[in-house]
Design a protein around this motif. Structure first.
Motif: not given
Length: 344
Positions: A88-94, A110-115
Motif C-alpha cells: 500500500i505504501a508503494a502504491g501497488d495496492s490501495t 516501519a512502512a512510512g506511517g502518516d507520510k
C-alpha cells in the motif's frame, strides 16, 4: 371555431416543444448526474487483507460500497500484514480494512506511517485481545494472572508435549501479536516456564478446543471479533487472565490498564481502513468513505460464528456482505452521500 382550432394547434406545439426541451435537458445533464453519483468511475482499487478468512466480511463491505461509487474494485488479495503495508505504501495496492491499533503500530511506522498512509475514522472499535485459560483450572488453582505461571508447578498444568513448560497457543509469524506475546513473556519473567506455540492459528485452536473437550487444561491467546469466544465462552468455559503491569509497545509505552483497574495486557483496540495517501488525495470520495464507515463489532462476530459453525464458501461470505448492506440502507446511503459530497 377557426380561432379555437388555431389556439389548440399553438397549445399542442407548445407542449411538444416543452417536452422536447425536457428531453434535451435530461440528455444534457445526464453525464453530470452520473459523474456525481459515480465519482470513482474508471478508477481501479486493489484491496488487501491477511490470510485470516474472518477478515473477508468487513473487507467486502468496503469493496461493495466503493463499487456503488463507481470504482472498479479488483478481487481481494491475501498477504501477510507486513507485505500489505509495504504494498500500500508503494502504491501497488490501495487499501486494507484491518489496520489494528496499537497492535500494528510498529509495522505501520516501519512502512512510512502518516507520510505515506491515509488513515481517518474508526472502522471497528472495542476489539479485545488477551490470554485465557479454562475456568475449571482457574477455579481449582486460583489462577487469575498470567504471572502466576512463573511457578513451574502451575505452568506444568498446561504442558501438552512433556517438556515441562506451559504451552500457550499463540499467533502466526507476521501477525504482530506474536511479537507482543514474546514481549510479555520476557517482561513477566515467563520465558523459562511458558512457550508460545506458533503455526496455523486456526489449526492450533482446533487442537486447543479438542483438549478442552477432553477435560485438559488449556492456555491460549485470542481476540475479538473472532469465532473462538463463541465456542469457548468467557466466564462460562474460560476466563481472561490479567497481567501484572503494562508491557505492550515496541519502542513506545502503551498503558493497557482499563478504567476499572483491570489489566489484560492489551487495551481495547481499533481497526482502521488504511489506504495509500497519494491515491486517497486524488480520490476524495473514497477517502471520505474510508473516514465515515463504521461497522459494529457484534455484526462481525456474528458473521464469524456462522463461518465456523457451518462450512461456507467465498460466495456465501460475499452474499452475507451484500445482505448486511441491504439490511442497513440508511447507514450505507449516509456513507455514500458523504463520499459524493466530498467529490463535488
Amino acid at each position: 371555431m377557426g380561432i379555437i382550432t388555431l389556439c389548440n394547434k399553438i397549445t399542442n406545439k407548445g407542449r411538444m416543444l416543452g417536452a422536447l426541451l425536457i428531453v434535451l435537458m435530461s440528455i444534457s445533464w445526464s453525464p453530470a448526474i452520473s459523474a456525481t453519483e459515480r465519482p470513482g468511475k474508471g478508477i481501479t482499487v486493489q484491496p488487501l487483507q491477511s490470510t485470516i478468512s474472518e477478515e473477508t466480511f468487513q473487507t467486502l463491505i468496503v469493496c461493495k460500497v466503493l463499487e456503488k461509487l463507481g470504482y472498479d474494485v479488483k478481487p481481494i488479495k491475501e498477504v501477510d500484514y507486513n507485505v500489505a503495508y509495504a504494498s500500500i505504501a508503494a502504491g501497488d495496492s490501495t487499501f486494507m480494512a484491518v489496520n489494528w491499533v496499537p497492535l500494528h503500530n510498529a509495522s505501520y511506522a516501519a512502512a512510512g506511517g502518516d507520510k505515506v498512509f491515509y488513515r481517518k475514522g474508526n472502522y471497528v472499535v472495542n476489539a479485545v485481545q488477551g490470554y485465557l485459560i479454562d475456568k475449571k483450572t482457574a477455579d481449582t488453582y486460583h489462577i487469575t494472572n498470567i504471572a502466576q505461571l512463573k511457578d513451574p508447578k502451575l505452568a506444568k498444568l498446561f504442558d501438552s508435549n512433556g517438556d515441562g513448560k506451559a504451552d500457550l497457543t499463540g499467533c502466526n509469524p507476521g501477525w504482530g501479536c506474536e511479537q507482543a506475546i514474546n514481549r510479555h513473556l520476557t517482561a513477566y519473567g515467563l520465558s523459562d516456564t511458558v512457550k508460545q506455540n506458533q503455526g496455523n492459528y486456526a489449526a492450533m485452536m482446533a487442537d486447543t478446543i479438542a483438549r478442552y473437550r477432553e477435560g485438559k487444561p488449556i492456555l491460549y491467546y485470542t481476540w475479538t471479533p473472532y469465532w473462538v469466544s463463541d465456542v469457548l465462552k468467557p466466564g462460562k468455559d474460560v476466563v481472561w487472565l490479567q497481567v501484572p503491569f503494562s508491557a505492550l509497545g515496541d519502542g513506545e509505552t502503551i498503558d493497557t490498564q482499563l478504567p476499572n483497574g483491570r489489566n489484560y495486557g492489551f487495551p481495547p483496540s481499533v481497526m482502521h481502513i488504511v489506504a495509500n495517501k497519494a491515491w486517497a488525495n486524488k480520490n476524495p470520495a473514497a477517502a471520505e468513505l474510508f473516514a465515515v464507515m463504521t461497522l459494529p463489532i457484534a455484526d462481525i462476530s456474528a458473521q464469524n460464528q456462522r463461518m465456523h459453525s457451518t462450512k461456507i464458501s467465498d460466495v456465501d461470505i460475499e452474499r452475507q456482505a451484500e445482505g448486511w448492506i441491504k439490511s442497513h440502507p440508511q447507514t450505507v446511503e449516509r456513507w455514500l452521500n458523504a463520499a459524493r459530497k466530498a467529490a463535488d
